[in-house]
Design an enzyme around this catalytic site. Structure first.
Site, PDB file in Angstrom:
ATOM      1  N   GLY A  14      15.009  -8.593  23.915  1.00 20.32           N
ATOM      2  CA  GLY A  14      13.682  -8.042  24.501  1.00 20.32           C
ATOM      3  C   GLY A  14      14.175  -6.015  24.739  1.00 20.32           C
ATOM      4  O   GLY A  14      13.139  -6.616  25.231  1.00 20.32           O
ATOM      5  N   THR A  15      14.898  -6.030  24.272  1.00 22.32           N
ATOM      6  CA  THR A  15      15.084  -4.509  24.345  1.00 22.32           C
ATOM      7  C   THR A  15      13.775  -3.606  23.842  1.00 22.32           C
ATOM      8  O   THR A  15      12.839  -3.005  24.733  1.00 22.32           O
ATOM      9  CB  THR A  15      16.319  -3.969  23.829  1.00 22.32           C
ATOM     10  OG1 THR A  15      16.425  -4.496  22.805  1.00 22.32           O
ATOM     11  CG2 THR A  15      17.428  -4.237  24.914  1.00 22.32           C
ATOM     12  N   ASN A  16      13.414  -4.525  22.963  1.00 21.27           N
ATOM     13  CA  ASN A  16      12.261  -4.029  22.396  1.00 21.27           C
ATOM     14  C   ASN A  16      11.240  -4.058  22.839  1.00 21.27           C
ATOM     15  O   ASN A  16       9.768  -3.459  23.231  1.00 21.27           O
ATOM     16  CB  ASN A  16      11.764  -4.438  21.081  1.00 21.27           C
ATOM     17  CG  ASN A  16      12.895  -3.411  19.974  1.00 21.27           C
ATOM     18  OD1 ASN A  16      11.890  -2.562  19.528  1.00 21.27           O
ATOM     19  ND2 ASN A  16      13.651  -3.637  19.404  1.00 21.27           N
ATOM     20  N   MET A  88      13.132 -14.705  16.371  1.00 23.37           N
ATOM     21  CA  MET A  88      14.353 -14.715  14.889  1.00 23.37           C
ATOM     22  C   MET A  88      13.631 -15.757  13.867  1.00 23.37           C
ATOM     23  O   MET A  88      14.565 -16.828  13.544  1.00 23.37           O
ATOM     24  CB  MET A  88      15.732 -14.620  15.149  1.00 23.37           C
ATOM     25  CG  MET A  88      16.357 -13.330  16.719  1.00 23.37           C
ATOM     26  SD  MET A  88      15.748 -12.179  14.906  1.00 23.37           S
ATOM     27  CE  MET A  88      17.408 -12.789  13.997  1.00 23.37           C
ATOM     28  N   HIS A 107      11.303  -4.591  11.913  1.00 20.34           N
ATOM     29  CA  HIS A 107      12.617  -5.023  11.009  1.00 20.34           C
ATOM     30  C   HIS A 107      13.876  -3.322  10.882  1.00 20.34           C
ATOM     31  O   HIS A 107      13.658  -2.113  10.626  1.00 20.34           O
ATOM     32  CB  HIS A 107      11.995  -4.949   9.976  1.00 20.34           C
ATOM     33  CG  HIS A 107      13.292  -6.239   8.772  1.00 20.34           C
ATOM     34  ND1 HIS A 107      14.412  -7.228   9.174  1.00 20.34           N
ATOM     35  CD2 HIS A 107      14.327  -5.245   8.195  1.00 20.34           C
ATOM     36  CE1 HIS A 107      14.560  -6.952   7.732  1.00 20.34           C
ATOM     37  NE2 HIS A 107      14.767  -5.980   7.112  1.00 20.34           N
TER      38      HIS A 107
END
Ligand code: GRF
Length: 185
Positions: A14-16, A88, A107
């Site tokens: 969850g870094t994005n 994913m 992506h």
């Protein structure tokens, strides 16, 4: 500014998501994150949902009944953008139809090159000099929807999967937020 409501789908760290949450604190950023969906209860990103008190749901969307549940919730919450941030799973076609042109994905390659998994490994194996990330709309073909934005990363001779991933992810964080700004401009 009246912000649109968005939902973020995650599967992992969850870094994005974290970077998107930072962007939402800016007055002019066009969305708020009002809902988080994860296919895994172990996704580290769920800690952010709890920390920021954002409603979330852990659900397996392979089951059609669950898909209907989520669709209803997204409509009820008036969600106008779905961001796949390290989600994913392949989304069901019916779901994509219902949210046509409202689902975006990040992506880790310069699409159309290296669709699918293991993008860093494959780019290194092919001695590529350049890679990067792409934000695109989601359509029914994997990693093939209309491209919104790409950012390049140069591959150095001593790069590994780990170093390359770090460089590409740093670009992803900006690419995702910039794409959302451009969508609502
Ligand atoms: C990102 O590198 C993204 O490109 C890919 O999955 C990764 C998710 O990372 N789709 P995180 O969960 O946002 O840290």
């Amino acid at each position: 500014m009246v912000k649109k409501k968005a939902c973020v789908f995650i599967s992992g760290s969850g870094t994005n998501l974290k970077e998107l949450l930072k962007s939402t604190r800016e007055y002019n950023f066009p969305i708020n994150i009002n809902y988080i969906v994860s296919n895994s209860k172990n996704a580290k990103g769920l800690k952010l949902a709890k920390l920021y008190k954002i409603p979330f749901r852990v659900i397996n969307l392979d089951k059609i009944i669950n898909l209907e549940t989520i669709l209803k919730e997204l409509y009820k919450k008036n969600i106008s953008l779905i961001c796949l941030a390290g989600y994913m799973k392949i989304l069901n076609k019916k779901f994509i139809n219902r949210f046509n042109k409202k689902i975006i994905n990040i992506h880790p390659s310069l699409l159309p090159k290296y669709k699918g998994l293991d993008t860093f490994k494959r780019a290194l194996k092919n001695s590529e000099k350049l890679t990067g990330c792409t934000v695109h709309y989601v359509n029914k073909k994997l990693d093939s929807g209309k491209i919104i934005l790409k950012k390049k990363v140069f591959i150095e001779l001593n790069d590994s999967v780990i170093s390359l991933k770090a460089k590409v992810q740093a670009k992803e964080y900006r690419a995702f937020s910039e794409s959302i700004i451009s969508i609502f401009r």
